[in-house]
Design a protein around this motif. Sequence first.
Motif, PDB file in Angstrom:
ATOM      1  N   GLY A  75      12.044 -24.893  89.036  1.00  0.00           N
ATOM      2  CA  GLY A  75      12.263 -23.466  88.804  1.00  0.00           C
ATOM      3  C   GLY A  75      12.738 -23.173  87.397  1.00  0.00           C
ATOM      4  N   LEU A  76      12.330 -23.981  86.437  1.00  0.00           N
ATOM      5  CA  LEU A  76      12.715 -23.787  85.038  1.00  0.00           C
ATOM      6  C   LEU A  76      11.633 -23.000  84.313  1.00  0.00           C
ATOM      7  CD1 LEU A  76      14.001 -27.379  84.260  1.00  0.00           C
ATOM      8  CD2 LEU A  76      15.390 -25.327  84.497  1.00  0.00           C
ATOM      9  N   TRP A  77      11.984 -21.883  83.718  1.00  0.00           N
ATOM     10  CA  TRP A  77      11.056 -21.061  82.930  1.00  0.00           C
ATOM     11  C   TRP A  77       9.776 -20.752  83.697  1.00  0.00           C
ATOM     12  CZ3 TRP A  77      12.678 -25.838  80.611  1.00  0.00           C
ATOM     13  CH2 TRP A  77      13.816 -25.709  79.823  1.00  0.00           C
ATOM     14  N   THR A  78       9.905 -20.408  84.963  1.00  0.00           N
ATOM     15  CA  THR A  78       8.762 -20.260  85.868  1.00  0.00           C
ATOM     16  C   THR A  78       7.687 -19.324  85.341  1.00  0.00           C
ATOM     17  OG1 THR A  78      10.157 -20.767  87.755  1.00  0.00           O
ATOM     18  CG2 THR A  78       8.089 -19.618  88.212  1.00  0.00           C
ATOM     19  N   ARG A  79       8.085 -18.149  84.895  1.00  0.00           N
ATOM     20  CA  ARG A  79       7.073 -17.190  84.412  1.00  0.00           C
ATOM     21  C   ARG A  79       6.332 -17.745  83.207  1.00  0.00           C
ATOM     22  NH1 ARG A  79       7.919 -11.965  86.733  1.00  0.00           N
ATOM     23  NH2 ARG A  79      10.004 -11.760  87.590  1.00  0.00           N
ATOM     24  N   TRP A  80       7.061 -18.286  82.239  1.00  0.00           N
ATOM     25  CA  TRP A  80       6.444 -18.802  81.017  1.00  0.00           C
ATOM     26  C   TRP A  80       5.575 -20.023  81.293  1.00  0.00           C
ATOM     27  CZ3 TRP A  80       5.734 -15.909  77.109  1.00  0.00           C
ATOM     28  CH2 TRP A  80       6.636 -14.891  76.813  1.00  0.00           C
ATOM     29  N   ILE A  81       6.070 -20.928  82.115  1.00  0.00           N
ATOM     30  CA  ILE A  81       5.296 -22.128  82.441  1.00  0.00           C
ATOM     31  C   ILE A  81       3.999 -21.729  83.136  1.00  0.00           C
ATOM     32  CG2 ILE A  81       5.258 -24.225  83.859  1.00  0.00           C
ATOM     33  CD1 ILE A  81       6.983 -24.479  81.316  1.00  0.00           C
ATOM     34  N   SER A  82       4.086 -20.803  84.074  1.00  0.00           N
ATOM     35  CA  SER A  82       2.884 -20.343  84.777  1.00  0.00           C
ATOM     36  C   SER A  82       1.864 -19.778  83.797  1.00  0.00           C
ATOM     37  CB  SER A  82       3.246 -19.286  85.821  1.00  0.00           C
ATOM     38  OG  SER A  82       4.082 -19.840  86.813  1.00  0.00           O
ATOM     39  N   LEU A  83       2.318 -18.996  82.842  1.00  0.00           N
ATOM     40  CA  LEU A  83       1.409 -18.415  81.851  1.00  0.00           C
ATOM     41  C   LEU A  83       0.867 -19.474  80.890  1.00  0.00           C
ATOM     42  CD1 LEU A  83       3.310 -15.096  81.060  1.00  0.00           C
ATOM     43  CD2 LEU A  83       1.234 -15.379  82.445  1.00  0.00           C
ATOM     44  N   LEU A  84       1.716 -20.421  80.507  1.00  0.00           N
ATOM     45  CA  LEU A  84       1.276 -21.472  79.580  1.00  0.00           C
ATOM     46  C   LEU A  84       0.266 -22.429  80.212  1.00  0.00           C
ATOM     47  CD1 LEU A  84       4.656 -22.259  77.787  1.00  0.00           C
ATOM     48  CD2 LEU A  84       2.624 -21.196  76.776  1.00  0.00           C
ATOM     49  N   LEU A  85       0.276 -22.536  81.521  1.00  0.00           N
ATOM     50  CA  LEU A  85      -0.678 -23.402  82.210  1.00  0.00           C
ATOM     51  C   LEU A  85      -2.044 -22.745  82.395  1.00  0.00           C
ATOM     52  CD1 LEU A  85       1.712 -24.969  84.856  1.00  0.00           C
ATOM     53  CD2 LEU A  85       0.546 -26.188  83.011  1.00  0.00           C
ATOM     54  N   LEU A  86      -2.125 -21.447  82.208  1.00  0.00           N
ATOM     55  CA  LEU A  86      -3.399 -20.744  82.408  1.00  0.00           C
ATOM     56  C   LEU A  86      -4.551 -21.294  81.564  1.00  0.00           C
ATOM     57  CD1 LEU A  86      -2.280 -17.038  82.891  1.00  0.00           C
ATOM     58  CD2 LEU A  86      -3.203 -18.615  84.600  1.00  0.00           C
ATOM     59  N   PRO A  87      -4.353 -21.598  80.276  1.00  0.00           N
ATOM     60  CA  PRO A  87      -5.494 -22.141  79.510  1.00  0.00           C
ATOM     61  C   PRO A  87      -6.048 -23.446  80.095  1.00  0.00           C
ATOM     62  CG  PRO A  87      -3.771 -21.420  78.016  1.00  0.00           C
ATOM     63  CD  PRO A  87      -3.203 -21.331  79.410  1.00  0.00           C
ATOM     64  N   ILE A  88      -5.198 -24.269  80.676  1.00  0.00           N
ATOM     65  CA  ILE A  88      -5.673 -25.512  81.297  1.00  0.00           C
ATOM     66  C   ILE A  88      -6.599 -25.187  82.461  1.00  0.00           C
ATOM     67  CG2 ILE A  88      -4.977 -27.559  82.629  1.00  0.00           C
ATOM     68  CD1 ILE A  88      -2.432 -27.648  80.895  1.00  0.00           C
ATOM     69  N   LEU A  89      -6.174 -24.255  83.315  1.00  0.00           N
ATOM     70  CA  LEU A  89      -6.973 -23.926  84.487  1.00  0.00           C
ATOM     71  C   LEU A  89      -8.206 -23.112  84.136  1.00  0.00           C
ATOM     72  CD1 LEU A  89      -6.312 -24.971  87.301  1.00  0.00           C
ATOM     73  CD2 LEU A  89      -4.370 -25.006  85.814  1.00  0.00           C
ATOM     74  N   ILE A  90      -8.107 -22.272  83.129  1.00  0.00           N
ATOM     75  CA  ILE A  90      -9.297 -21.543  82.672  1.00  0.00           C
ATOM     76  C   ILE A  90     -10.301 -22.535  82.091  1.00  0.00           C
ATOM     77  CG2 ILE A  90     -10.158 -19.863  80.980  1.00  0.00           C
ATOM     78  CD1 ILE A  90      -7.475 -18.327  81.477  1.00  0.00           C
ATOM     79  N   GLY A  91      -9.810 -23.511  81.333  1.00  0.00           N
ATOM     80  CA  GLY A  91     -10.682 -24.558  80.803  1.00  0.00           C
ATOM     81  C   GLY A  91     -11.348 -25.350  81.915  1.00  0.00           C
ATOM     82  N   ALA A  92     -10.594 -25.679  82.959  1.00  0.00           N
ATOM     83  CA  ALA A  92     -11.165 -26.405  84.102  1.00  0.00           C
ATOM     84  C   ALA A  92     -12.219 -25.555  84.804  1.00  0.00           C
ATOM     85  CB  ALA A  92     -10.063 -26.800  85.088  1.00  0.00           C
ATOM     86  N   THR A  93     -11.952 -24.272  84.925  1.00  0.00           N
ATOM     87  CA  THR A  93     -12.929 -23.357  85.538  1.00  0.00           C
ATOM     88  C   THR A  93     -14.217 -23.348  84.736  1.00  0.00           C
ATOM     89  OG1 THR A  93     -11.161 -21.964  86.441  1.00  0.00           O
ATOM     90  CG2 THR A  93     -13.359 -20.972  86.238  1.00  0.00           C
ATOM     91  N   LEU A  94     -14.099 -23.211  83.435  1.00  0.00           N
ATOM     92  CA  LEU A  94     -15.286 -23.177  82.579  1.00  0.00           C
ATOM     93  C   LEU A  94     -16.048 -24.503  82.635  1.00  0.00           C
ATOM     94  CD1 LEU A  94     -13.838 -21.273  79.501  1.00  0.00           C
ATOM     95  CD2 LEU A  94     -15.351 -20.380  81.292  1.00  0.00           C
ATOM     96  N   GLN A  95     -15.314 -25.597  82.715  1.00  0.00           N
ATOM     97  CA  GLN A  95     -15.949 -26.915  82.773  1.00  0.00           C
ATOM     98  C   GLN A  95     -16.761 -27.083  84.054  1.00  0.00           C
ATOM     99  OE1 GLN A  95     -16.234 -29.179  80.398  1.00  0.00           O
ATOM    100  NE2 GLN A  95     -17.525 -30.292  81.818  1.00  0.00           N
ATOM    101  N   HIS A  96     -16.276 -26.518  85.159  1.00  0.00           N
ATOM    102  CA  HIS A  96     -16.930 -26.684  86.455  1.00  0.00           C
ATOM    103  C   HIS A  96     -17.854 -25.516  86.821  1.00  0.00           C
ATOM    104  CE1 HIS A  96     -14.741 -30.314  87.514  1.00  0.00           C
ATOM    105  NE2 HIS A  96     -13.650 -29.746  87.053  1.00  0.00           N
ATOM    106  N   ALA A  97     -17.905 -24.490  86.004  1.00  0.00           N
ATOM    107  CA  ALA A  97     -18.661 -23.271  86.339  1.00  0.00           C
ATOM    108  C   ALA A  97     -20.141 -23.534  86.621  1.00  0.00           C
ATOM    109  CB  ALA A  97     -18.511 -22.236  85.226  1.00  0.00           C
ATOM    110  N   GLY A  98     -20.735 -24.441  85.911  1.00  0.00           N
ATOM    111  CA  GLY A  98     -22.153 -24.713  86.108  1.00  0.00           C
ATOM    112  C   GLY A  98     -22.467 -25.584  87.307  1.00  0.00           C
TER     113      GLY A  98
END
Length: 153
Positions: A75-98
């Motif tokens: 529970g450390l910096w939950t909001r910020w960590i959640s937002l900072l992890l978004l590029p990783i998951l967006i990148g994974a989405t783009l990688q698997h989109a096809g």
Amino acid sequence: MSATPSIDTRTAPYAALLLRVSLGALLLAHGLLLKVSTFGLAGTAGYFQSIGYPAFFAYLVILGEIGGGLALLLGLWTRWISLLLLPILIGATLQHAGNGWLFTAKGGGWEFPVFWTVTLVVQALLGDGAYALRPGVLFGRIARIGGPVTQAR
């Protein structure tokens, strides 16, 4: 139908806790068990290079998943960590989109990374939830009095 949202303030902190711990555990498992233990650091870096990314990105993703997972579990910096992890998951989405929708598709589908992205946004909107370690409390800048967190005097 009511115009005001119906949120049970007694249980909402526990819902945020459950989401936070689930996200943290999944991120930690994905980074530590899959990328480090199964594929290894060099193997993960090699995979990133094979799909056109610099090997350095693999180490950033591993650090993000393991460090972010631990931070969410605590529970450390939950909001910020959640937002900072978004590029990783967006990148994974783009990688698997096809590859198609389902995870069972060759190369893995994109439904899981999209769902994970949405849940990180939800976590950022909800905040820490119950039983979170707040850095301000840990380092003495904020005093917890009763319920809400207030600035120490």
